[in-house]
Design a protein around this motif. Sequence first.
Motif, PDB file in Angstrom:
ATOM      1  N   LEU A 176       0.818  -1.222   0.000  1.00  0.00           N
ATOM      2  CA  LEU A 176       0.000   0.000   0.000  1.00  0.00           C
ATOM      3  C   LEU A 176       0.850   1.270   0.000  1.00  0.00           C
ATOM      4  N   GLU A 177       2.170   1.067   0.034  1.00  0.00           N
ATOM      5  CA  GLU A 177       3.126   2.178   0.011  1.00  0.00           C
ATOM      6  C   GLU A 177       2.974   3.114   1.196  1.00  0.00           C
ATOM      7  N   ALA A 178       2.657   2.535   2.364  1.00  0.00           N
ATOM      8  CA  ALA A 178       2.636   3.360   3.588  1.00  0.00           C
ATOM      9  C   ALA A 178       4.082   3.740   3.910  1.00  0.00           C
ATOM     10  N   PRO A 179       4.368   5.021   4.095  1.00  0.00           N
ATOM     11  CA  PRO A 179       5.774   5.377   4.353  1.00  0.00           C
ATOM     12  C   PRO A 179       6.274   4.935   5.733  1.00  0.00           C
ATOM     13  N   GLN A 210      10.646   3.212   3.239  1.00  0.00           N
ATOM     14  CA  GLN A 210      11.430   3.425   2.033  1.00  0.00           C
ATOM     15  C   GLN A 210      12.919   3.227   2.312  1.00  0.00           C
ATOM     16  N   ALA A 211      13.379   3.847   3.413  1.00  0.00           N
ATOM     17  CA  ALA A 211      14.803   3.727   3.765  1.00  0.00           C
ATOM     18  C   ALA A 211      15.105   2.358   4.378  1.00  0.00           C
ATOM     19  N   LYS A 212      14.024   1.618   4.690  1.00  0.00           N
ATOM     20  CA  LYS A 212      14.168   0.301   5.343  1.00  0.00           C
ATOM     21  C   LYS A 212      14.980   0.412   6.627  1.00  0.00           C
TER      22      LYS A 212
END
Length: 449
Positions: A402-405, A426-428
């Motif tokens: 869902l591309e939740a940041p 994103q940065a994991k």
Amino acid sequence: MASAPFQNPRGTRDQLPEDLLLIHHLERVAHEVAGAAGYEEVRTPFFEETRLFMRSLGDTSDVVEKEMFTVPRRQPEGAPSLPPAEALASSYTFRPEGTASCARAYVQAGCAANAPAQKWYYLGPMFRYERPQKGRERQFTQFGIEAFGSSSPLLDAEVIGVALRFFQRLGFGPQLEVRVNTMGDPADREAWAAALREFFAPQFGANSERCADCQARFERNIFRLLDCKSPRCVELNQGAPDLFTVLGKEAGEHHQRLCAALGALEATVTEDRSIVRGLDYYSRTVFEIHYPPLGARSALCGGGRYDGLVEEVGGRPTPAMGFSIGFTPTELALAELNLPAAADLEDLRQARKPQIYVVAMTEEDRLPAMQVAEHMRLQGWRTLCDMRERSGKAQLKEAAKLEAPIALILGPDERATGSIKVRDMQAKEEQDLAQSALVEHLQRFFAGA
Ligand code: HAM
């Protein structure tokens, strides 16, 4: 797949989340262009007394004669049934358009006496029992504006300008055509109707070549012969007397001043004598905006001046001017033009995505995770929490899909220490934070710090 046992009624459609992206875009452009010109939103009921539409749109208009969704008013138990005409007049009808309701609301609110200059707009469903076809539905959305209290042709130009800006903001290019005409003042129309009757009389009677619609309209609404689209009727209309031969001085000057003002618009504006509109309330300016590739149903917008309507529905004489845009034909035209560009919908798409996904690692974490999610929602962040009681791994997978940041991960260790794991998806990267420091941390994160 077997068809579902229940279907939506003919001429209507379901608008599912993906469909609503475009609709929301149209709505926001409508709010924007109307607001930019000083128009304020009004909302009137979806249904009105039938007699309002009979009085304002005209008994002989197609809409009133054939297309109304009418619901009889319930009679008290045991009361004798009403004669048909009375029953119809006392029934309710789902609004086929918005102008009559606005005029009714304007009079009812006392605007004519207290604040005659009103600039209103509306957005919402309208209902017409039409044969569903390309661009025509039985329930459809209109965006309309209605401006009361000025007889200036400059207002007509402003109103037409708002309609045009709506389409321009959606990305329409030069294919768009504004077609204008005048219906003159009531006395002009009477003289014109008499001249038309004389001209057309020989075309009716035995062996008439006119279509069935025209046969009915000859007696009831002669102007509508002029906008008949049947090829033979179009030929037979050649040489019909022009309103301009009987147009009064004031209405003529009004039209000239309007045409001069329209010259300033960045659009193709043509004078089109066949525009007579299908509703009875028009006087002087009438116009339509067409997208010709849509063919016979190319009108995206119609409108005009209706200086007699407020009085007709019980108010003081008040000039007025407006338009309505149909979303259905607009959507068709946009699809043909490959519009809107994906970038125009991107912010709406983004605004639907979750900002935070709260992951519960074990059964015992589910309730505390829901409480964290509630807390995040109170801060105004779009926050999801798994409602299918799946594993922590499945939840994290969904957060990524869902591309939740941000994922907030709650397990037994975090619960024991009053902390929470914050994962920048994103940065994991992950870090443990005291729950009390969470809001401040996320505020900084979402502010881009
Ligand atoms: P209208 O021409 O009847 O005018 O409708 C305006 C627009 O609504 C049409 O140009 C078309 O785009 C859309 N429309 C009409 N019927 C349908 C339908 N069955 N399905 C989809 N779209 C449809 C009016 O309604 C006037 N109230 C306009 C006005 C406002 N005049 C002065 N103020």
